[in-house]
Design an enzyme around this catalytic site. Structure first.
Site, PDB file in Angstrom:
ATOM      1  CB  CYS A   2       8.617  23.762  59.898  1.00 37.32           C
ATOM      2  SG  CYS A   2       8.156  23.568  61.611  1.00 37.32           S
ATOM      3  NE  ARG A  27      10.865  30.879  58.530  1.00 38.77           N
ATOM      4  CZ  ARG A  27       9.606  30.581  58.291  1.00 38.77           C
ATOM      5  NH1 ARG A  27       9.227  30.294  57.081  1.00 38.77           N
ATOM      6  NH2 ARG A  27       8.733  30.555  59.254  1.00 38.77           N
ATOM      7  CD1 TRP A  75      13.215  27.474  64.368  1.00 39.59           C
ATOM      8  CD2 TRP A  75      11.297  27.825  65.452  1.00 39.59           C
ATOM      9  NE1 TRP A  75      13.453  28.381  65.353  1.00 39.59           N
ATOM     10  CE2 TRP A  75      12.319  28.612  66.030  1.00 39.59           C
ATOM     11  CE3 TRP A  75      10.022  27.876  65.981  1.00 39.59           C
ATOM     12  CZ2 TRP A  75      12.081  29.450  67.115  1.00 39.59           C
ATOM     13  CZ3 TRP A  75       9.787  28.708  67.057  1.00 39.59           C
ATOM     14  CH2 TRP A  75      10.808  29.486  67.615  1.00 39.59           C
ATOM     15  CG  ASN A 101       5.647  24.192  57.354  1.00 40.74           C
ATOM     16  OD1 ASN A 101       6.400  23.366  57.814  1.00 40.74           O
ATOM     17  ND2 ASN A 101       5.984  25.049  56.408  1.00 40.74           N
ATOM     18  N   GLY A 102       2.727  24.346  60.671  1.00 43.26           N
ATOM     19  CA  GLY A 102       1.525  24.879  61.310  1.00 43.26           C
ATOM     20  C   GLY A 102       1.258  24.186  62.626  1.00 43.26           C
ATOM     21  CD  GLU A 482      10.756  46.128  74.035  1.00 44.49           C
ATOM     22  OE1 GLU A 482      11.549  46.043  74.978  1.00 44.49           O
ATOM     23  OE2 GLU A 482      10.904  45.513  72.969  1.00 44.49           O
ATOM     24  CE  LYS A 486      13.327  46.318  70.666  1.00 38.54           C
ATOM     25  NZ  LYS A 486      13.095  45.178  71.384  1.00 38.54           N
ATOM     26  CD  GLU A 489      17.399  45.963  71.463  1.00 35.94           C
ATOM     27  OE1 GLU A 489      17.839  44.856  71.755  1.00 35.94           O
ATOM     28  OE2 GLU A 489      16.234  46.139  71.071  1.00 35.94           O
ATOM     29  CG  HIS A 505      10.946  62.858  91.195  1.00 31.34           C
ATOM     30  ND1 HIS A 505      10.700  63.674  92.274  1.00 31.34           N
ATOM     31  CD2 HIS A 505       9.784  62.191  90.959  1.00 31.34           C
ATOM     32  CE1 HIS A 505       9.450  63.492  92.691  1.00 31.34           C
ATOM     33  NE2 HIS A 505       8.873  62.598  91.886  1.00 31.34           N
ATOM     34  CE  LYS A 604      16.269  37.127  68.178  1.00 33.78           C
ATOM     35  NZ  LYS A 604      15.443  38.302  68.530  1.00 33.78           N
TER      36      LYS A 604
HETATM   37  C1  G6P Z   1      19.827  39.970  74.159  1.00 24.73           C
HETATM   38  C2  G6P Z   1      19.026  40.481  72.972  1.00 24.73           C
HETATM   39  C3  G6P Z   1      17.718  41.117  73.436  1.00 24.73           C
HETATM   40  C4  G6P Z   1      16.947  40.148  74.305  1.00 24.73           C
HETATM   41  C5  G6P Z   1      17.778  39.625  75.461  1.00 24.73           C
HETATM   42  C6  G6P Z   1      17.106  38.471  76.172  1.00 24.73           C
HETATM   43  O1  G6P Z   1      20.307  41.035  74.902  1.00 24.73           O
HETATM   44  O2  G6P Z   1      19.784  41.406  72.233  1.00 24.73           O
HETATM   45  O3  G6P Z   1      16.939  41.485  72.324  1.00 24.73           O
HETATM   46  O4  G6P Z   1      15.795  40.778  74.797  1.00 24.73           O
HETATM   47  O5  G6P Z   1      19.020  39.120  74.995  1.00 24.73           O
HETATM   48  O6  G6P Z   1      17.024  37.401  75.282  1.00 24.73           O
HETATM   49  P1  G6P Z   1      16.067  36.182  75.465  1.00 24.73           P
HETATM   50  O7  G6P Z   1      16.391  35.259  74.327  1.00 24.73           O
HETATM   51  O8  G6P Z   1      16.387  35.581  76.800  1.00 24.73           O
HETATM   52  O9  G6P Z   1      14.669  36.687  75.408  1.00 24.73           O
END
Ligand code: G6P
Length: 609
Positions: A2, A27, A75, A101-102, A482, A486, A489, A505, A604
């Site tokens: 926070c 943030r 937050w 915070n924390g 993953e 990355k 994306e 295959h 996001k």
């Molecule tokens: C979007 C984002 C991804 C994320 C996915 C699921 O596609 O670009 O980075 O993994 O949503 O999001 P969530 O908030 O449900 O983890």
């Protein structure tokens, strides 16, 4: 997680606090509040939502003259975003106000104790124990009361405290949660982050862990929580605001990659019972019986969250011995899934707002399943609509490409494995081994980050390649997925992740000297098989980047590049292996001039199906 701002000086505190909060809002906060000491006592204003909402509060406008105040943007970690849960929190008299915070690890025990002494709590937060605790020790000396109270507190904190009867004192302390004291001309601005300070002064003092500062109108003094005086050097802040928001990192994604040692520690904080060798997951306690008897678990999510679900499948089946299915949330929703008695559906989501995942939760709930959420954003829709859950406590994630939320998701799945496993078949000694290994992970990640320069060089070699493969087996297969996600994306390079055995295959047809292939090649059960796969790539001219075990000399003669990670055993390996792949994707994207934190076409939080 926070933001804190506090002011003591000659000017009106209110506009300085509000402006400071706005500086911290980058943030992504969910509620905010201010306490200002005025001649007629403490004035408190709180609001849910953006700082703008707080500015509209009449209570805020009613106290215009005070020159001492504290403020907070929240937050949420314990208790959803609401006016009651927003800081500042006060004691019963309303005179002593605290922003925090924390995470207070022993908040339940402290709360129980204080309740026995007659304290009535008004929020669901861990933070509210602090004003009550300090009030208990308050005899006119605020710093002494804070010091006494903090001796009973376990956990992390950055706090600022004021008392209506002390117009000239502001007390602040830290342990594991940053706090900076800005020293202006006849005034002090305390904040969790320099961005809220530098509009007023560039001269600052950084508090250390377990250090407490008392600010008065005449000056300041610091000591440890145990009252040993400390001496502080005043330093100059050299960053500009933009740099400060990213803490000097070029992008939020890089900052978040580097935050993983702390975010992983936060995810496990207060959640391990070493005596019983299990995890303490408050959110699941009420459903422990149903979970112990569960016949089948369905893990669901989208994108990165779906990858952590795949790791969860390995963990739950391998270690807790529960049958698991993993399903894309979007597919689960529309295929008329069979939910029988004893089916538990676990939705994984950083944001807690992803429309597909939410739809899956609703479908599961309508069909009578017990639904759980593994979510980062407290009070988000998925957190509210599931029967129970476990928060990640990873802190806000700003970069679109998920990094620290992913590792925290895997960590929570580990904690759930302990929680379920110990209630089923997992032996005490086995769980102790897992716990010991888990607690070493944050430091191991910190060490791994030191290879950033080496990984950047690998990125430089292959930055112009348009096709990549990522291959892994077992627990490393989701990491291959993953790693590839990355890269695609954020750098817009085509990348595919596969179980290594699947290469023969089909995808093997793609391999040419132009194709970098990332192998997750740790020593372990399937090491020899992975080595054969590496040879298959090499013999077709492909370039091999291997993530391999420290001390494995053999791999050097088979791979073009080696990234070394410690041997932590099959099940824990994903938590470490993913880190170099995050860095590799990051550097390729930067070198290709891509907008790392806001990649094209992506959001996001995807709130449409
Ligand atoms: C979007 C984002 C991804 C994320 C996915 C699921 O596609 O670009 O980075 O993994 O949503 O999001 P969530 O908030 O449900 O983890």
């Amino acid at each position: 997680m926070c933001g804190i701002v506090a002011y003591l000086g000659q000017r009106r505190a209110q506009p300085i606090l509000i402006e400071g909060l706005k500086r911290l809002e980058y943030r992504g906060y969910d509620s905010a509040g201010v306490a200002i000491r005025c001649a007629d006592g403490m004035h408190l204003a709180k609001a849910v939502g953006r700082i703008m909402m707080l500015e509209n509060e009449a209570a805020l406008r009613s106290c215009d003259a005070g020159t001492l105040g504290i403020a907070h943007t929240r937050w949420a970690t314990h208790g959803g975003p609401s006016v009651e849960n927003a800081h500042p929190h006060t004691d019963a008299s309303g005179k002593l106000a605290v922003v925090h915070n924390g995470i207070i690890e022993n908040h339940s025990a402290l709360r129980k104790l204080l309740e026995q002494e007659g304290v009535v709590f008004r929020s669901e937060t861990d933070s509210e124990v602090l004003p009550h605790l300090f009030a208990k020790y308050y005899r006119g000396d605020l710093a002494e009361a804070v010091r006494q109270g903090l001796k009973e507190v376990r956990g992390t904190y950055g706090i600022a405290v004021i008392h209506a009867d002390n117009p000239d004192a502001l007390v602040a302390a830290r342990n594991g949660s940053p706090l900076i004291v800005g020293i202006g001309d006849g005034e002090f601005v305390v904040a969790s982050d320099a961005s809220a300070i530098i509009a007023h002064t560039t001269r600052v003092v950084y508090l250390e862990d377990r250090e407490i500062v008392t600010l008065t109108r005449d000056g300041f003094s610091t000591s440890t929580i145990d009252a040993v005086p400390t001496s502080k050097e005043i330093q100059e802040v050299e960053w500009d605001l933009e740099q400060i928001e990213k803490k000097g990192y070029a992008h939020f994604m890089l900052k978040e990659i580097y935050e993983q040692p702390e975010s992983l520690a936060d995810t496990t904080r207060g959640r391990i019972d070493i005596e019983e060798a299990t995890a303490v997951l408050g959110g699941l306690r009420a459903f422990a019986k149903e979970l112990t008897r569960a016949k089948r678990i369905i893990l669901t999510g989208c994108g990165t969250a779906w990858h952590s679900a795949l790791i969860g499948e390995y963990l739950f089946e391998d270690l807790a011995r529960i049958p698991v299915e993993v399903e894309y949330a979007s597919e689960f929703r529309y295929r008329n899934p069979i939910i029988e008695d004893g089916t538990v559906v676990v939705a994984i989501s950083q944001s807690g707002e992803t429309a597909d995942t939410l739809a899956a939760v609703r479908e599961a709930r309508n069909k009578g399943a017990l639904t759980l959420g593994i979510v980062n954003v407290v009070g988000s829709t998925i957190a509210r609509e599931t029967d129970a859950g476990v928060y990640l406590h990873a802190g806000p994630e700003i970069g679109v490409a998920s990094t620290k939320a992913f590792t925290s998701q895997v960590m929570v799945l580990f904690l759930m494995t302990l929680f379920l496993g110990r209630r089923r078949h997992m032996a005490h000694h086995h769980a102790v081994n897992i716990i010991q290994a888990l607690t070493r992970v944050p430091d191991q990640v910190r060490d791994l980050l030191k290879q950033d320069g080496h990984i950047e060089e690998i990125a430089r070699t292959y930055k112009d390649r348009e096709n990549w493969l990522y291959l892994g087996r077992g627990y490393n297969f989701p990491i291959a997925l993953e790693g590839a996600l990355k890269l695609k994306e954020i750098s817009y390079v085509h990348a595919e992740g596969l179980p290594a055995a699947e290469m023969k295959h089909g995808p093997i047809a793609l391999i040419t000297p132009d194709m970098p292939v990332v192998f997750l090649a740790n020593r372990g059960l399937q090491y020899d098989k992975i080595m054969s796969n590496i040879e298959e790539v090499r013999s077709r001219g492909g370039r091999v980047i291997a993530v391999a075990t420290e001390g494995d000399e053999e791999i050097g003669s088979h791979a073009d590049h080696v990234i070394r990670v410690p041997d932590v055993g099959e099940s824990l390996q994903p938590l470490l292996n993913v880190v170099p792949l995050q860095l590799l994707a990051y550097h390729v994207a930067v070198m290709r001039g891509c907008a790392v934190d806001k990649p094209r076409n992506l959001a996001k939080s995807v709130t449409v199906e």
